[in-house]
Design a protein around this motif. Structure first.
Motif, PDB file in Angstrom:
ATOM      1  N   UNK A 304       0.396  -1.077   0.211  1.00 50.41           N
ATOM      2  CA  UNK A 304       0.019   0.049   0.470  1.00 50.41           C
ATOM      3  C   UNK A 304       0.847   1.534  -0.071  1.00 50.41           C
ATOM      4  N   UNK A 305       2.024   1.184  -0.570  1.00 51.43           N
ATOM      5  CA  UNK A 305       2.807   2.573  -0.179  1.00 51.43           C
ATOM      6  C   UNK A 305       3.206   3.099  -1.577  1.00 51.43           C
ATOM      7  N   UNK A 306       3.840   2.125  -2.229  1.00 46.67           N
ATOM      8  CA  UNK A 306       3.913   2.703  -3.639  1.00 46.67           C
ATOM      9  C   UNK A 306       3.192   3.614  -4.697  1.00 46.67           C
ATOM     10  N   UNK A 307       1.567   3.118  -4.373  1.00 47.17           N
ATOM     11  CA  UNK A 307       0.538   4.233  -4.708  1.00 47.17           C
ATOM     12  C   UNK A 307      -0.079   3.336  -6.618  1.00 47.17           C
ATOM     13  N   UNK A 308       0.586   2.552  -7.424  1.00 46.16           N
ATOM     14  CA  UNK A 308       1.051   2.093  -8.439  1.00 46.16           C
ATOM     15  C   UNK A 308      -0.601   1.190  -8.747  1.00 46.16           C
ATOM     16  N   UNK A 309      -1.061   1.013  -7.506  1.00 46.70           N
ATOM     17  CA  UNK A 309      -2.760   0.327  -7.701  1.00 46.70           C
ATOM     18  C   UNK A 309      -3.967   0.513  -7.300  1.00 46.70           C
ATOM     19  N   UNK A 310      -3.783   2.440  -6.836  1.00 48.88           N
ATOM     20  CA  UNK A 310      -4.314   3.284  -6.586  1.00 48.88           C
ATOM     21  C   UNK A 310      -5.539   3.767  -7.152  1.00 48.88           C
ATOM     22  N   UNK A 311      -6.321   3.504  -6.269  1.00 51.70           N
ATOM     23  CA  UNK A 311      -8.312   4.479  -7.515  1.00 51.70           C
ATOM     24  C   UNK A 311      -8.275   5.418  -6.240  1.00 51.70           C
ATOM     25  N   UNK A 312      -8.832   6.684  -7.049  1.00 50.33           N
ATOM     26  CA  UNK A 312      -9.695   7.779  -6.217  1.00 50.33           C
ATOM     27  C   UNK A 312     -11.381   7.219  -6.851  1.00 50.33           C
ATOM     28  N   UNK A 313     -11.258   7.360  -5.733  1.00 51.54           N
ATOM     29  CA  UNK A 313     -13.519   6.539  -5.628  1.00 51.54           C
ATOM     30  C   UNK A 313     -14.001   8.541  -5.402  1.00 51.54           C
ATOM     31  N   UNK A 314     -15.574   8.417  -6.092  1.00 53.55           N
ATOM     32  CA  UNK A 314     -16.191   9.286  -6.087  1.00 53.55           C
ATOM     33  C   UNK A 314     -16.148  10.011  -4.759  1.00 53.55           C
ATOM     34  N   UNK A 315     -15.326   9.422  -3.649  1.00 59.75           N
ATOM     35  CA  UNK A 315     -15.678  10.399  -2.727  1.00 59.75           C
ATOM     36  C   UNK A 315     -14.385  11.619  -2.135  1.00 59.75           C
ATOM     37  N   UNK A 316     -13.830  10.946  -2.719  1.00 60.49           N
ATOM     38  CA  UNK A 316     -12.123  11.551  -3.353  1.00 60.49           C
ATOM     39  C   UNK A 316     -11.509  10.848  -2.497  1.00 60.49           C
ATOM     40  N   UNK A 317     -11.471   9.667  -1.800  1.00 58.32           N
ATOM     41  CA  UNK A 317     -10.695   8.653  -1.186  1.00 58.32           C
ATOM     42  C   UNK A 317      -9.824   8.169  -1.830  1.00 58.32           C
ATOM     43  N   UNK A 318      -8.452   7.990  -1.628  1.00 61.67           N
ATOM     44  CA  UNK A 318      -7.499   6.995  -2.044  1.00 61.67           C
ATOM     45  C   UNK A 318      -7.604   5.736  -1.825  1.00 61.67           C
ATOM     46  N   UNK A 319      -8.194   4.485  -2.344  1.00 59.83           N
ATOM     47  CA  UNK A 319      -8.109   3.379  -2.744  1.00 59.83           C
ATOM     48  C   UNK A 319      -6.729   2.269  -2.946  1.00 59.83           C
ATOM     49  N   UNK A 320      -6.355   1.551  -2.107  1.00 61.75           N
ATOM     50  CA  UNK A 320      -5.110   1.580  -2.387  1.00 61.75           C
ATOM     51  C   UNK A 320      -5.351  -0.499  -2.835  1.00 61.75           C
ATOM     52  N   UNK A 321      -5.347  -1.030  -4.055  1.00 64.33           N
ATOM     53  CA  UNK A 321      -6.329  -2.334  -3.933  1.00 64.33           C
ATOM     54  C   UNK A 321      -5.107  -3.642  -3.415  1.00 64.33           C
ATOM     55  N   UNK A 322      -3.555  -2.862  -2.920  1.00 63.85           N
ATOM     56  CA  UNK A 322      -3.013  -4.419  -2.930  1.00 63.85           C
ATOM     57  C   UNK A 322      -3.420  -4.717  -1.894  1.00 63.85           C
ATOM     58  N   UNK A 323      -4.610  -4.114  -1.078  1.00 65.29           N
ATOM     59  CA  UNK A 323      -4.640  -4.530   0.681  1.00 65.29           C
ATOM     60  C   UNK A 323      -6.125  -4.067   0.749  1.00 65.29           C
ATOM     61  N   UNK A 324      -6.498  -3.538   0.013  1.00 64.93           N
ATOM     62  CA  UNK A 324      -7.916  -3.192   0.043  1.00 64.93           C
ATOM     63  C   UNK A 324      -8.737  -4.176  -0.701  1.00 64.93           C
ATOM     64  N   UNK A 325     -10.275  -4.861   0.392  1.00 65.80           N
ATOM     65  CA  UNK A 325     -10.914  -5.984  -0.174  1.00 65.80           C
ATOM     66  C   UNK A 325     -12.749  -5.270   0.799  1.00 65.80           C
ATOM     67  N   UNK A 326     -13.013  -5.767  -0.964  1.00 64.51           N
ATOM     68  CA  UNK A 326     -14.151  -4.803  -0.853  1.00 64.51           C
ATOM     69  C   UNK A 326     -15.508  -5.625   0.396  1.00 64.51           C
ATOM     70  N   UNK A 327     -16.461  -5.424   0.779  1.00 66.53           N
ATOM     71  CA  UNK A 327     -17.016  -5.612   1.394  1.00 66.53           C
ATOM     72  C   UNK A 327     -17.919  -5.867   0.515  1.00 66.53           C
TER      73      UNK A 327
END
Length: 328
Positions: A304-327
């Protein structure tokens, strides 16, 4: 972070708190995000307390080690399987669905770290099997190593929706794994983890993959179903059906299969195109079924450090997809 949408795959594990706690970027803990109050909605052991009691250090950071190459087998000119000696403890951790590791050659720099899904974990022998599709610089560099890889892991987030595929929670279920190409690798690991207490079937598109590999790793565990026949499974063995996922007639066969078997969970392990198109078909046909899919984001560090897998959602939050698991 939107707590109602994503969880952290490492939260509450032996790797928590992680590096993100050091910089105020924890994905779960509001105190470690710099807030004055606790509103994390986390139901496990308090991450903030663990961080403070642990002298504000990363807990059990994943370390690199040399893994001996016990076997290297080519199935196609551009498809090779490596069997690596990792020890029994590591093999146990790597046996769960969604597991992957980072590999590079001993003479390569950290820039060559490559995330690779674990295909098979042999706990008794202390080995893991990984399938590498030779595409570009990083994968070509792995071929140059003949004795040992530098390995880092285990990482857990190779599949989104993996909670539906956890052996501890998944018993007596009917599961369908739909895989194309190298997606066969995480599908095999998932099937081996679940098949003893669940009925697990396969739909495989073998483009860019070897049927010999499927024969070697699934022989004796599954029956081969005729593409055009209705599926017929016993309690002991699941069934493999070979379909071409972008073929209209084969998609109709898949639709009939979904309606007939009424699966509790369907997992699509393929490119984003097929995750979207086949996923839409699954959700429309089996709206109550749980859905999982391969994590196809560009994973570079896994922490979750480098940001290569990140995207910004509609709320402006950065989601790190190497660690984030959707509920779910």
């Amino acid at each position: 972070m939107n707590y109602n949408t994503y969880d952290c795959i490492d939260a509450g594990t032996e790797n928590c708190p992680c590096y993100l706690a050091l910089t105020g970027d924890c994905l779960i803990c509001s105190r470690l995000q710099g807030k004055d109050c606790c509103d994390c909605n986390w139901r496990g052991v308090c991450i903030y307390n663990e961080f403070v009691q642990g002298n504000r250090k990363v807990n059990n950071p994943r370390a690199e080690f040399e893994a001996k190459i016990l076997e290297k087998k080519f199935y196609l000119d551009d498809l090779v399987i490596f069997v690596l000696d990792v020890g029994k403890g590591f093999a146990i951790k790597a046996s769960h669905p969604g597991s992957y590791v980072f590999l590079r050659g001993r003479e390569s720099s950290h820039f060559y770290d490559l995330p690779i899904s674990v295909m098979h974990a042999d706990v008794e022998k202390g080995t893991i099997h990984v399938a590498v599709k030779i595409i570009a610089l990083k994968t070509k560099a792995l071929l140059e190593e003949s004795e040992r890889f530098i390995l880092r892991g285990v990482y857990r987030n190779g599949i989104q929706g993996v909670s539906a595929l956890r052996p501890s929670r998944t018993k007596g279920q009917k599961i369908l794994l739909i895989a194309k190409g190298i997606g066969v690798a995480p599908a095999i690991l998932t099937a081996n983890a679940l098949r003893r207490q669940n009925k697990v079937d396969f739909v495989l598109d073998t483009e860019k993959i070897s049927t010999e590999l499927i024969h070697d790793y699934l022989e004796g565990k599954y029956k081969i179903g005729d593409v055009k026949e209705e599926i017929n499974c016993s309690d002991e063995l699941g069934t493999i059906k070979y379909l071409t996922l972008n073929n209209e007639e084969d998609q109709k066969d898949l639709l009939r299969l979904l309606k007939k078997e009424n699966y509790d969970c369907v997992s699509v392990l393929a490119s984003d195109y097929f995750v979207d198109t086949i996923g839409a078909l699954v959700r429309k046909t089996l709206p109550e079924a749980k859905f999982a899919n391969s994590n196809n984001f560009r994973i570079c560090c896994g922490e979750g450090i480098c940001g290569a897998c990140s995207f910004v959602n509609d709320a402006g939050e950065t989601i790190r997809m190497c660690k984030c698991q959707r509920k779910e």
